[in-house]
Design an enzyme around this catalytic site. Structure first.
Site, mmCIF file in Angstrom:
data_model
loop_
_atom_site.group_PDB
_atom_site.id
_atom_site.type_symbol
_atom_site.label_atom_id
_atom_site.label_comp_id
_atom_site.label_asym_id
_atom_site.label_seq_id
_atom_site.Cartn_x
_atom_site.Cartn_y
_atom_site.Cartn_z
ATOM 1 N N THR A 159 84.297 36.584 -62.446
ATOM 2 C CA THR A 159 84.416 37.377 -60.754
ATOM 3 C C THR A 159 84.444 38.886 -60.592
ATOM 4 O OG1 THR A 159 83.729 34.749 -60.295
ATOM 5 C CG2 THR A 159 83.935 36.968 -58.588
ATOM 6 N N HIS A 202 82.755 41.720 -62.677
ATOM 7 C CA HIS A 202 81.605 41.636 -62.148
ATOM 8 C C HIS A 202 81.442 42.829 -60.924
ATOM 9 C CE1 HIS A 202 79.649 38.717 -65.734
ATOM 10 N NE2 HIS A 202 79.963 38.299 -63.891
HETATM 11 ZN ZN LIG Z 1 88.309 32.467 -60.549
#
Ligand SMILES: [Zn+2]
Ligand SMILES: [Zn+2]
Length: 355
Positions: free
Chosen positions: A40, A43
């Site tokens: 994440t 990203h």
């Molecule tokens: Zn995580």
């Protein structure tokens, strides 16, 4: 204090000085001892399509996988004390909605995620609701303590609910050898799986070697095997297919393979997140196969954390999992950490609080 701040809607982030977080009555203030980089975070750093849609608040301090020490508590905090070592359950529930009231807090309707919806842990300090502060053993290495959150994802994929604890003696396939896929293999080995088959998308030597080290009996490259991949695994299970398939890659072809590999009446957990919608033949994959399918998000709060604690109490498991942390670097080099992950040279990168 120093913090890694996403200041603009573009690639990268800035290390800069920000004011210290202020805690609310039900929150604790945590000093960061180690933080690890999650997919994440990559990203958000890369500012891909997902991040552009998902991140509402800019500027934001991101990062959510953490280990630290409590240095201040709010006036209503009762179960956490100054000096406690903690990690963060990153799903912050409102404790008021239908899901929360029916024992499904991890999918709270009004959930906030640390480092996504509110300021996270790539900083010297961060604020956390008392409920989300998971107390660690004082002797647990901060780099291991910081990866309990993704380890919880792995554990929930293997054991998605009560009474599904049926891994001993079963053949299992793990599709995807990213950090959570690797952790999943270690968990399966610990729980007594019979044969573990791991599939990697490419030909990444670091990750394929780690998959073997975690306990996979057969590690196959999807690129190298091509069409043969499913048959190779089915042949290796006396023609039956696997009892459990765990999809950890988010690659549409791996999702299809997870169902093709599965023995009728078997179980699939889907954790990998797809870039976009995909087509799947439901008749063959699920209906006529009588497949049990679980969507996995977050960790059950807090059953999964107790399972993680139980697993990490065993020195051999702890040592095995520590091999997934391939790099430990100062947080001021976070940009290098992102490169190491994007170029797949690293599995898990842990950041030390050296600014
Ligand atoms: Zn995580
Ligand atoms: Zn809720």
């Amino acid at each position: 204090m120093n913090a890694v701040v996403k200041e603009r809607r573009e690639v990268g982030a800035k290390i800069t000085k920000v004011s210290l977080p202020k805690i609310k009555d039900h929150e604790v203030l945590v000093e960061v001892e180690a933080a690890s980089i999650c997919g994440t975070d990559v990203h958000i750093w890369d500012w891909n399509e997902w991040a552009q849609k998902r991140i509402k608040r800019i500027p934001i301090i991101f990062g959510h996988e953490v280990a630290g020490k409590v240095i201040e508590i709010g006036t209503n905090v009762t179960n956490v004390q100054v000096g406690d070592k903690v990690s963060a359950e990153t799903h912050i529930a409102d404790n008021a909605c239908y899901q929360c009231k029916t024992n499904r807090k991890h999918v709270c309707k009004n959930m906030e995620i640390l480092g996504v919806d509110r300021d996270g842990v790539f900083a010297e300090q961060f604020a956390l609701p008392e409920e989300n502060a998971w107390k660690n053993d004082h002797h647990l290495d901060p780099s291991i303590a910081s990866i309990q959150e993704p380890l919880g994802n792995a554990v929930q994929s293997v054991l998605p609910k009560e009474h599904i604890e049926d891994i001993a003696g079963k053949n299992v396939a793990v599709l995807g050898t990213g950090p959570i896929g690797l952790m999943t293999i270690a968990v399966l080995r610990e729980l007594g799986a019979a044969r573990i088959f791991a599939t990697a998308g490419g030909l990444n030597k670091v990750r394929m070697d780690l998959a073997r080290k975690m306990g996979a009996d057969m590690v196959l490259s999807a690129r190298e095997e091509g069409e043969r991949l499913v048959k190779t695994i089915i042949d290796a299970t006396d023609g039956n297919g696997v009892d459990v398939a765990l999809e950890m890659s988010g690659d549409p072809s791996a999702v299809r393979q997870a169902f093709e590999l599965l023995t009728p009446g078997g179980r699939v957990s889907l954790l990998g997140i797809l870039d976009k919608p995909m087509e799947l033949d439901l008749n063959a994959s699920m209906i006529f196969k009588s497949a049990n399918v679980f969507g996995i998000t977050g960790r059950r709060m807090f059953e999964t954390w107790y399972q993680v604690r139980g697993l990490l109490a065993k020195p051999s498991f702890r040592e095995k999992i520590s091999a997934i942390v391939t790099h430990r670097i100062p947080i001021r080099d976070i940009s290098r950490g992102m490169d190491l992950i994007n170029s797949k040279q690293a599995a898990k990168v842990v950041l030390d609080p050296t600014w």
